[in-house]
Motif scaffolding. Structure first.
Motif, PDB file in Angstrom:
ATOM      1  N   ALA A  88      -3.743 -36.709  38.170  1.00 21.16           N
ATOM      2  CA  ALA A  88      -4.096 -35.299  38.373  1.00 21.16           C
ATOM      3  C   ALA A  88      -2.873 -34.487  38.770  1.00 21.16           C
ATOM      4  CB  ALA A  88      -5.170 -35.175  39.450  1.00 21.16           C
ATOM      5  N   LEU A  89      -2.026 -35.076  39.637  1.00 19.72           N
ATOM      6  CA  LEU A  89      -0.820 -34.361  40.081  1.00 19.72           C
ATOM      7  C   LEU A  89       0.181 -34.194  38.953  1.00 19.72           C
ATOM      8  CD1 LEU A  89      -0.273 -35.939  43.623  1.00 19.72           C
ATOM      9  CD2 LEU A  89      -1.053 -33.631  43.100  1.00 19.72           C
ATOM     10  N   GLY A  90       0.065 -35.051  37.912  1.00 21.59           N
ATOM     11  CA  GLY A  90       1.019 -34.983  36.806  1.00 21.59           C
ATOM     12  C   GLY A  90       0.650 -33.961  35.750  1.00 21.59           C
ATOM     13  N   GLU A  91      -0.549 -33.405  35.823  1.00 19.82           N
ATOM     14  CA  GLU A  91      -0.998 -32.448  34.794  1.00 19.82           C
ATOM     15  C   GLU A  91      -0.182 -31.156  34.838  1.00 19.82           C
ATOM     16  OE1 GLU A  91      -3.482 -32.280  32.533  1.00 19.82           O
ATOM     17  OE2 GLU A  91      -4.307 -34.307  32.842  1.00 19.82           O
ATOM     18  N   PRO A  92       0.429 -30.743  33.709  1.00 21.81           N
ATOM     19  CA  PRO A  92       1.182 -29.479  33.711  1.00 21.81           C
ATOM     20  C   PRO A  92       0.290 -28.288  34.076  1.00 21.81           C
ATOM     21  CG  PRO A  92       1.552 -30.702  31.691  1.00 21.81           C
ATOM     22  CD  PRO A  92       0.464 -31.418  32.409  1.00 21.81           C
ATOM     23  N   ALA A  93      -0.972 -28.318  33.661  1.00 17.84           N
ATOM     24  CA  ALA A  93      -1.871 -27.200  33.971  1.00 17.84           C
ATOM     25  C   ALA A  93      -2.074 -27.080  35.476  1.00 17.84           C
ATOM     26  CB  ALA A  93      -3.218 -27.394  33.282  1.00 17.84           C
ATOM     27  N   PHE A  94      -2.061 -28.219  36.159  1.00 14.05           N
ATOM     28  CA  PHE A  94      -2.189 -28.201  37.622  1.00 14.05           C
ATOM     29  C   PHE A  94      -0.981 -27.514  38.246  1.00 14.05           C
ATOM     30  CE2 PHE A  94      -0.639 -30.413  41.481  1.00 14.05           C
ATOM     31  CZ  PHE A  94      -1.560 -29.910  42.375  1.00 14.05           C
ATOM     32  N   HIS A  95       0.210 -27.872  37.743  1.00 11.13           N
ATOM     33  CA  HIS A  95       1.434 -27.236  38.259  1.00 11.13           C
ATOM     34  C   HIS A  95       1.372 -25.732  38.100  1.00 11.13           C
ATOM     35  CE1 HIS A  95       3.629 -31.269  37.434  1.00 11.13           C
ATOM     36  NE2 HIS A  95       2.887 -31.291  38.527  1.00 11.13           N
ATOM     37  N   GLU A  96       0.895 -25.327  36.918  1.00 13.26           N
ATOM     38  CA  GLU A  96       0.802 -23.897  36.632  1.00 13.26           C
ATOM     39  C   GLU A  96      -0.127 -23.208  37.643  1.00 13.26           C
ATOM     40  OE1 GLU A  96       2.103 -20.673  35.005  1.00 13.26           O
ATOM     41  OE2 GLU A  96       2.821 -22.670  34.413  1.00 13.26           O
ATOM     42  N   ALA A  97      -1.324 -23.805  37.831  1.00 13.83           N
ATOM     43  CA  ALA A  97      -2.322 -23.198  38.738  1.00 13.83           C
ATOM     44  C   ALA A  97      -1.824 -23.208  40.181  1.00 13.83           C
ATOM     45  CB  ALA A  97      -3.644 -23.952  38.637  1.00 13.83           C
ATOM     46  N   ALA A  98      -1.175 -24.337  40.576  1.00 16.57           N
ATOM     47  CA  ALA A  98      -0.686 -24.443  41.953  1.00 16.57           C
ATOM     48  C   ALA A  98       0.395 -23.397  42.197  1.00 16.57           C
ATOM     49  CB  ALA A  98      -0.138 -25.844  42.214  1.00 16.57           C
ATOM     50  N   LYS A  99       1.276 -23.227  41.168  1.00 10.10           N
ATOM     51  CA  LYS A  99       2.348 -22.245  41.324  1.00 10.10           C
ATOM     52  C   LYS A  99       1.756 -20.837  41.484  1.00 10.10           C
ATOM     53  CE  LYS A  99       5.516 -20.286  38.395  1.00 10.10           C
ATOM     54  NZ  LYS A  99       6.073 -20.304  37.030  1.00 10.10           N
ATOM     55  N   THR A 100       0.780 -20.520  40.642  1.00  7.18           N
ATOM     56  CA  THR A 100       0.128 -19.205  40.737  1.00  7.18           C
ATOM     57  C   THR A 100      -0.441 -18.996  42.134  1.00  7.18           C
ATOM     58  OG1 THR A 100      -0.492 -19.420  38.425  1.00  7.18           O
ATOM     59  CG2 THR A 100      -1.607 -17.715  39.695  1.00  7.18           C
ATOM     60  N   SER A 101      -1.175 -20.017  42.633  1.00 13.51           N
ATOM     61  CA  SER A 101      -1.808 -19.874  43.943  1.00 13.51           C
ATOM     62  C   SER A 101      -0.782 -19.699  45.055  1.00 13.51           C
ATOM     63  CB  SER A 101      -2.687 -21.085  44.258  1.00 13.51           C
ATOM     64  OG  SER A 101      -3.956 -20.883  43.684  1.00 13.51           O
ATOM     65  N   LEU A 102       0.306 -20.497  44.999  1.00 19.89           N
ATOM     66  CA  LEU A 102       1.324 -20.385  46.043  1.00 19.89           C
ATOM     67  C   LEU A 102       1.974 -19.009  46.027  1.00 19.89           C
ATOM     68  CD1 LEU A 102       3.038 -23.894  46.003  1.00 19.89           C
ATOM     69  CD2 LEU A 102       1.681 -22.866  47.837  1.00 19.89           C
ATOM     70  N   LEU A 136      -5.316  -5.620  35.505  1.00 26.85           N
ATOM     71  CA  LEU A 136      -6.234  -6.737  35.677  1.00 26.85           C
ATOM     72  C   LEU A 136      -5.867  -7.924  34.789  1.00 26.85           C
ATOM     73  CD1 LEU A 136      -9.624  -4.874  35.988  1.00 26.85           C
ATOM     74  CD2 LEU A 136      -8.374  -6.061  37.772  1.00 26.85           C
ATOM     75  N   ALA A 137      -4.957  -7.724  33.829  1.00 25.84           N
ATOM     76  CA  ALA A 137      -4.609  -8.818  32.915  1.00 25.84           C
ATOM     77  C   ALA A 137      -3.759  -9.868  33.625  1.00 25.84           C
ATOM     78  CB  ALA A 137      -3.864  -8.257  31.705  1.00 25.84           C
ATOM     79  N   SER A 138      -2.927  -9.449  34.560  1.00 26.98           N
ATOM     80  CA  SER A 138      -2.036 -10.397  35.241  1.00 26.98           C
ATOM     81  C   SER A 138      -2.777 -11.153  36.329  1.00 26.98           C
ATOM     82  CB  SER A 138      -0.870  -9.607  35.844  1.00 26.98           C
ATOM     83  OG  SER A 138      -0.305 -10.348  36.904  1.00 26.98           O
ATOM     84  N   PRO A 139      -2.412 -12.449  36.536  1.00 27.12           N
ATOM     85  CA  PRO A 139      -3.051 -13.175  37.646  1.00 27.12           C
ATOM     86  C   PRO A 139      -2.717 -12.536  38.991  1.00 27.12           C
ATOM     87  CG  PRO A 139      -1.287 -14.482  36.655  1.00 27.12           C
ATOM     88  CD  PRO A 139      -1.518 -13.309  35.746  1.00 27.12           C
ATOM     89  N   TYR A 140      -1.593 -11.782  39.023  1.00 24.99           N
ATOM     90  CA  TYR A 140      -1.191 -11.202  40.301  1.00 24.99           C
ATOM     91  C   TYR A 140      -1.994  -9.959  40.664  1.00 24.99           C
ATOM     92  CZ  TYR A 140       2.242 -14.721  39.733  1.00 24.99           C
ATOM     93  OH  TYR A 140       2.806 -15.936  39.550  1.00 24.99           O
ATOM     94  N   SER A 141      -2.925  -9.588  39.786  1.00 24.26           N
ATOM     95  CA  SER A 141      -3.844  -8.519  40.179  1.00 24.26           C
ATOM     96  C   SER A 141      -4.716  -8.975  41.347  1.00 24.26           C
ATOM     97  CB  SER A 141      -4.724  -8.110  39.000  1.00 24.26           C
ATOM     98  OG  SER A 141      -5.462  -9.234  38.553  1.00 24.26           O
TER      99      SER A 141
END
Lengths: 271, 344
Positions: free
Chosen positions: A56-70, A133-138
């Motif tokens: 699970a930690l190796g999934e690139p999609a996880f890295h992407e989501a974790a980076k967004t959240s951080l 609203l398109a950006s995750p940073y909204s």
């Protein structure tokens, strides 16, 4: 043992079981590859593995989501502090009679359900600035708003515990400008509160699901939800890991505030 | 050093009148205590002097110049607060140096000022401690040193001893007085404790309901109070009957002597008599009965009930009160060394 002691222990054990049993069950499900139906006492130590978590930690999609959240946590924290710190200081030093009002206002985000906020705000932005609203940073303004009760209380408790008003007046009587007092006296003594406020915001953002899901954004919690649909064990392992990380962050906050002699129950009372 | 004049200073907070109309003159180098119960306006008066509150009306002059609208940071006053106001992130040394650094005083001069203040306040060995490592008394000494470091024209003390325990309070009180004399700095000291005010001040200003009732040296305040409020607030006092005997003389407790009529006298036929001005004669025909006697070391405080005067308190030298028992019958009189009484 006195009756009060017995009652206390019964309560402690009950509460511990209430929290610990589901987590232990989660951990078993996540890390032991043996179906419950086949789980007999002699097989209790069989089949434990962290490979699910590693995958699970190796999934690139996880890295992407974790980076967004951080990043969301960092931005929300900065936005929140840059709005609330000057406000809290100004109210404490110049307009204490407005404190009650501010305390009430900062509680509003918890009274208004996320769905109401999102529907209202999204409808407004969709018509005037759809790109926003398109950006995750909204999500940043939503999270800043959502974390406001924590942030304001941490700052307010900090200002009160250092007796900010008297320090300000003492500084002025010694000839210092407001700016000098702010940077040389107030900020250094508010360090613990600032860290507490930031970490609380971070912990909140890392676990926030409603806003992200309603606005269709890919953050750590929404990713976890989707991922768990396909990989229940690994998803569970990941959820546990995130939970432990958040708990660790909060523990660090409490430690920092204790060491600085701050009233933890007051500062983190909103938790 | 500078003289201070407050003329017609008025300050209200909403519908509350904190200062009705304050006129106050303080001479250069003088230590004036503002004394009064909480809510009397003494702290507001100090905060107006400090520049934390802007008066609704009236002027404040220091050293001849009008400072009514000058902001706190440009007044050049030192201030010590009731709550410990040391900067928690700085050592005692850094706290004392703060004002000097703000004023960009040269390092060599800064160091010599610091050394002198540390010596005067006996803090040399605590110079590198942080406020949380210091006792309450030490903290207030640092605060005093910090306030004096910038050589203020005026030193303002806002109940500086109230947070301390009794023993420290007394020694720090004397220390403040000593340091104030040594620096010769004009000082305004706000307190609600009359013993503190009487012990430390050159002159004491008694305040009540936003007005200055009387401003006089402690001895005069005590022996010649000008208003009923001052009479009751400073020291204990008995109110006993007084009959005019003509020529400014009054008969009080059987003796006729000159009366000082209080400025706000209502002519109610009462005189203010201090407990220590009363003597007791052992007289079986007397009209007073001993209710109880408390031994206080050098003196004994006797509570009596007199048929004409009601309840009366008398302070006797303990040697003179040794034989007084409860229910003993005595006669009240004024001591022979009392030369005048205050007529209320």
């Amino acid at each position: 043992m006195k009756r009060g002691d017995v009652l206390r222990w019964v309560l402690i054990v009950t509460v511990t079981l209430y929290f610990a049993v589901p987590m232990l069950a989660m951990a078993r499900f996540a890390f032991q590859v043996v179906p419950v139906a086949l789980l007999t006492p002699d097989r209790i130590f069989e089949g434990w593995s962290v490979s699910g978590l590693v995958d699970a930690l190796g999934e690139p999609a996880f890295h992407e989501a974790a980076k967004t959240s951080l990043l969301l946590a960092v931005f929300a924290g900065i936005l929140n502090l840059s709005l609330l710190l000057p406000l809290a200081i100004a109210i404490e030093l110049r307009a204490q009679h407005l404190k009650g009002l501010l305390t009430t206002i900062t509680l509003l985000p918890w009274v208004i359900p996320p769905i109401a906020l999102v529907v209202g705000v999204a409808a407004t932005f969709r018509s005037i600035a759809p790109w926003f609203l398109a950006s995750p940073y909204s999500l940043v303004p939503f999270y800043a708003l959502w974390a406001m009760p924590f942030t304001y209380r941490a700052l307010d408790a900090g200002l009160r515990s250092i007796n900010a008003k008297t320090l300000y007046e003492a500084g002025r009587s010694l000839g210092a400008s407001s700016r000098t007092i702010l940077w040389r006296v107030l900020m250094p003594n508010l360090g613990a509160s600032l860290i507490a406020a930031s970490v609380l915001t971070g912990a909140l953002v890392l676990g926030e699901y409603a806003f992200a899901s309603l606005l269709l954004k890919n953050t750590l919690p929404t990713y976890l939800e989707v991922y768990q649909g396909g990989e229940p064990r690994a998803g569970m392992a990941l959820a546990l890991a995130v939970m432990l990380l958040t708990a660790l962050m909060l523990w660090i906050v409490v430690r920092i505030m204790r060491r600085r002699g701050l009233d933890v129950s007051a500062a983190a009372g909103a938790v | 050093m500078a003289s201070v004049t407050m003329t017609g200073v008025r300050k209200t907070f909403g519908s509350t009148v904190a200062l009705e109309r304050l006129d106050l003159e303080i001479e250069s180098g003088e230590l004036v205590c503002l004394l009064g119960p909480s809510g009397c306006g003494k702290t507001t008066a100090l905060r107006v002097l400090a520049g934390f509150e802007r008066p609704d009306a009236g002027q404040v002059h220091v050293g001849g110049s009008d400072i009514t609208l000058v902001p706190t940071e440009r007044r050049g006053f030192g201030m010590v607060f009731q709550e410990y106001s040391l900067f928690p992130n700085m050592t005692a040394r850094a706290n004392i140096e703060f004002g000097l650094k703000v004023q960009k005083v040269a390092p060599a001069e800064r160091r010599s000022t610091l050394e002198r203040l540390l010596t005067v306040t006996a803090l040399t060995e605590h110079a590198d401690k942080f406020p949380h490592q210091l006792s309450g008394g030490q903290k207030q000494r640092v605060a005093l040193a910090r306030a004096l470091a910038t050589q203020p024209r005026l030193l303002l003390l806002d109940e500086p001893l109230s947070a301390l325990d009794a023993k420290v309070r007394e020694s720090l009180r004397d220390e403040i007085r000593r340091v104030q004399r040594e620096f010769g700095v004009t000082t305004v000291f706000v307190t609600h404790d009359q013993h503190e005010a009487l012990a430390v001040a050159d002159r004491v200003g008694v305040m009540s309901n936003g007005l200055l009732e009387q401003l006089d040296p402690p001895r005069i305040l005590y022996t010649a109070p000008r208003t009923p409020f001052v009479t009751g607030f400073v020291g204990s006092v008995n109110r006993v009957g007084a009959t005019a005997a003509g020529d400014g003389r009054y008969t009080v407790l059987g003796r006729t002597l000159p009366g000082i009529v209080a400025a706000s006298s209502t002519g109610g036929g009462k005189a203010a008599v201090r407990p220590e001005q009363i003597a007791l004669d052992r007289d079986p025909a007397g009209q007073a009965r001993v209710l109880d006697a408390s031994f206080l070391g050098p003196i004994t405080r006797v509570r009596l009930r007199d048929e004409r005067e009601g309840d009366v308190i008398a302070d006797l030298m303990s040697a003179d009160a040794a034989d007084l028992v409860v229910d003993a019958v005595v006669r009240l009189r004024l001591r022979d060394d009392v030369e005048s009484v205050v007529i209320l």
